[in-house]
Design an enzyme around this catalytic site. Structure first.
Site, PDB file in Angstrom:
ATOM      1  N   GLU A  57     -47.931   8.127  13.070  1.00 52.37           N
ATOM      2  CA  GLU A  57     -46.883   7.191  12.673  1.00 52.37           C
ATOM      3  C   GLU A  57     -46.272   7.583  11.328  1.00 52.37           C
ATOM      4  O   GLU A  57     -45.071   7.429  11.121  1.00 52.37           O
ATOM      5  CB  GLU A  57     -47.439   5.767  12.602  1.00 52.37           C
ATOM      6  CG  GLU A  57     -47.784   5.154  13.947  1.00 52.37           C
ATOM      7  CD  GLU A  57     -46.581   5.049  14.880  1.00 52.37           C
ATOM      8  OE1 GLU A  57     -45.438   5.022  14.389  1.00 52.37           O
ATOM      9  OE2 GLU A  57     -46.792   5.009  16.099  1.00 52.37           O
ATOM     10  N   CYS A  59     -28.730   2.706  31.651  1.00 58.85           N
ATOM     11  CA  CYS A  59     -29.019   1.353  32.133  1.00 58.85           C
ATOM     12  C   CYS A  59     -29.438   1.330  33.600  1.00 58.85           C
ATOM     13  O   CYS A  59     -30.227   0.474  34.013  1.00 58.85           O
ATOM     14  CB  CYS A  59     -27.806   0.457  31.922  1.00 58.85           C
ATOM     15  SG  CYS A  59     -27.354   0.246  30.179  1.00 58.85           S
ATOM     16  N   CYS A  75     -33.130   1.758  33.707  1.00 55.77           N
ATOM     17  CA  CYS A  75     -33.909   0.913  32.804  1.00 55.77           C
ATOM     18  C   CYS A  75     -34.770  -0.082  33.587  1.00 55.77           C
ATOM     19  O   CYS A  75     -34.275  -0.764  34.494  1.00 55.77           O
ATOM     20  CB  CYS A  75     -32.981   0.156  31.862  1.00 55.77           C
ATOM     21  SG  CYS A  75     -33.841  -0.963  30.731  1.00 55.77           S
ATOM     22  N   CYS A 108     -31.609  -7.906  30.827  1.00 58.01           N
ATOM     23  CA  CYS A 108     -30.840  -7.487  29.655  1.00 58.01           C
ATOM     24  C   CYS A 108     -29.497  -8.220  29.590  1.00 58.01           C
ATOM     25  O   CYS A 108     -28.626  -8.014  30.444  1.00 58.01           O
ATOM     26  CB  CYS A 108     -30.617  -5.977  29.688  1.00 58.01           C
ATOM     27  SG  CYS A 108     -29.716  -5.336  28.271  1.00 58.01           S
TER      28      CYS A 108
END
Length: 523
Positions: free
Chosen positions: A126, A314, A317, A323
């Site tokens: 990270e 999309c 997705c 969404c």
């Protein structure tokens, strides 16, 4: 071998020269013109008791915390996800992640008795992944783990060794983005990772590792306790706690904000403090209690792959049916999914000016063909904290050559007792050129000169005063200088010195990117 000394220096002078980024730019030029007026201003600014300032900061943070807890979801974040939406999003994201997750070295599964090692691996990854591409990180993550496979190995390391690897990592990334110094590739240390944020991360990672190892309770296994470790903030704590220790806590980074903003069609400024906290509330609601680590990674993975900034996929997705941004775009062609989140206009970087003096000291008594260069260590706080640089002075406005030289002369006199005809003989003094170096919020024009001197009394007589504050400096040869973890700006300066010594012309550099492009055309 480098000669490392700590030198007594007037406190107000140290702040005005070495810690120049923290000074009030309005007072900088007055330092060069009127030392007494500059001293008066800085002393008055530093007279407030530290305890009072700390108390005010704590009171302000507490007031903000109370305000956030009392504040409902505001702006256009009308409500949380419904229970049905939450379950569908969890199921869709985890099913998609199980099939489509990328094979990354820090995602290696560990057994129950290896949770601490897993936590360490997540922590390192990270830190490296902040503002850095995954492909760039992978090789350097593996090298890091080969050298320090556990937190106990890291805790025994020295900061200098860690910085070399960090600097290698960062400069290599810049090389992939057309780095300025291709010649560094020939060096034994390869390329150095430079810049404030990355230096601080290296230092905090080491300090945090030492802190954990020195503790009696082992590796902290909750987000709240992880945030007490040096260098671990809310995001990193959430990632470690959820991925390594299965705690149901959220993580929110740029990728997660983008996914959440589109799921809820949030047009509020994501940089706004209350809006940012609301994103954390939404993320906390969605975390799957049975698989929190995988779910958090699925949100980040979706934002990094399908739900990209400019070209979201999309149709592929897993949560397009939940969404709102996608639904709105289907209903109204004037609306695009990429309208969310709101693009924040970046503040224009402020301009400042810096004159750098590369001070080379010849030692003719030892028949040395080359001299040694004076480097000054910056303060441990502020811009480029703790890094080495050539002696320099910040100006508050553009200045002509005589003004710059006067400023440098005053600095060298006060800091090093370097005075022509008194403490040294000037062998040569030449202006090498200028370039523009861009930090995140600063656009700095840097003027460079090379001053070669022979000291009458040797380096032991460089400093004679005593004061409470000290300035750390050292003299190094060119062989040592080429292997140090220096910032990219300092390396630009040194490349100009090398080019001058080799009889090459030094073209003025108009910006970081222009310099990079020019170097590319030459090669």
């Amino acid at each position: 071998m480098a000669c490392l000394l700590r030198v007594a220096l007037n406190p107000t002078f140290e702040r005005s020269t070495v810690a120049s980024e923290r000074q009030n730019p309005k007072t900088a030029l007055s330092f060069h013109c009127k030392v007494s007026s500059f001293t008066t201003k800085t002393m008055s600014q530093s007279s407030a008791p530290r305890e009072k300032l700390v108390r005010k900061c704590r009171e302000k943070k507490e007031a903000e915390r109370v305000e956030e807890e009392a504040e409902p979801l505001g702006g256009d974040i009308e409500d949380l996800f419904s229970e049905n939406e939450t379950q569908e999003i969890r199921m869709g994201m985890l099913d998609w992640y199980d099939v489509n997750q990328r094979d990354l070295p820090w995602r290696k599964r560990r057994s129950e008795n290896e949770k601490e090692r897993r936590a360490y691996e997540v922590w390192v990854s990270e830190i490296m992944l902040q503002q850095t591409r995954v492909q760039t990180v992978m090789d350097y993550y593996k090298r890091w783990m080969n050298k320090w496979p556990t937190i106990y190995d890291l805790a025994q390391a020295s900061l200098e060794v860690i910085l070399l690897l960090f600097f290698q990592f960062w400069e290599n990334q810049l090389d992939q983005e057309m780095a300025f110094f291709y010649w560094i590739l020939a060096n034994e240390v390869n390329e150095m990772w430079a810049g404030l944020g990355y230096y601080r991360r290296a230092r905090f990672l080491l300090e945090g590792a030492k802190m954990v190892v020195a503790g009696k309770d082992g590796f902290p296994n909750q987000a709240s306790s992880l945030m007490k470790v040096k260098g671990i903030g809310e995001y990193t704590a959430g990632a470690i706690a959820s991925i390594a220790f299965n705690e149901a806590v959220p993580v929110v980074d740029g990728n997660v904000i983008r996914v959440l903003a589109r799921l809820k069609a949030i047009s509020a400024n994501p940089k706004d403090r209350l809006t940012a906290r609301n994103f954390w509330k939404l993320a906390a609601q969605l975390v799957d209690p049975s698989r929190p680590g995988d779910f958090n990674q699925s949100l980040m993975e979706l934002g990094a792959t399908l739900c990209s900034v400019s070209k979201p996929s999309c149709s592929s997705c897993p949560v397009s049916s939940q969404c709102r941004a996608f639904s709105l775009s289907e209903e109204n062609r004037m609306i695009s999914v990429t309208d969310y989140p709101t693009k924040v206009i970046k503040a224009k970087p402020r301009r400042d000016f810096c004159c750098v003096c590369v001070l080379e000291i010849l030692n003719l008594e030892r028949n040395q063909s080359g001299g040694r260069f004076v480097l000054v260590k910056r303060p441990e706080q502020g811009l480029l904290a703790g890094l080495w640089e050539f002696p320099s002075v910040i100006l508050d406005e553009e200045a002509d050559s005589p003004t710059r030289r006067s400023a440098i002369n005053l600095f060298l006199k006060e800091a090093f007792h370097v005075e022509p005809k008194k403490t040294c003989t000037i062998v040569s003094r030449e202006e090498l050129g200028e370039f523009v170096h861009v930090f995140t919020h600063i656009r700095r024009k840097v003027y460079v000169e090379l001053l070669v001197v022979q000291l009458t009394g040797g380096t032991k007589d460089l400093f004679k005063g005593q004061a409470k504050d000290t300035l750390t400096w050292k003299c190094v040869g060119s062989d040592v200088l080429s292997t140090m973890g220096l910032t990219s700006a300092v390396r630009k300066v040194y490349s100009m010195v090398e080019a001058h010594k080799q009889g090459l012309s030094v073209a003025p550099v108009s910006s970081n990117r222009t310099a990079i492009l020019r170097k590319r055309r030459i090669s």
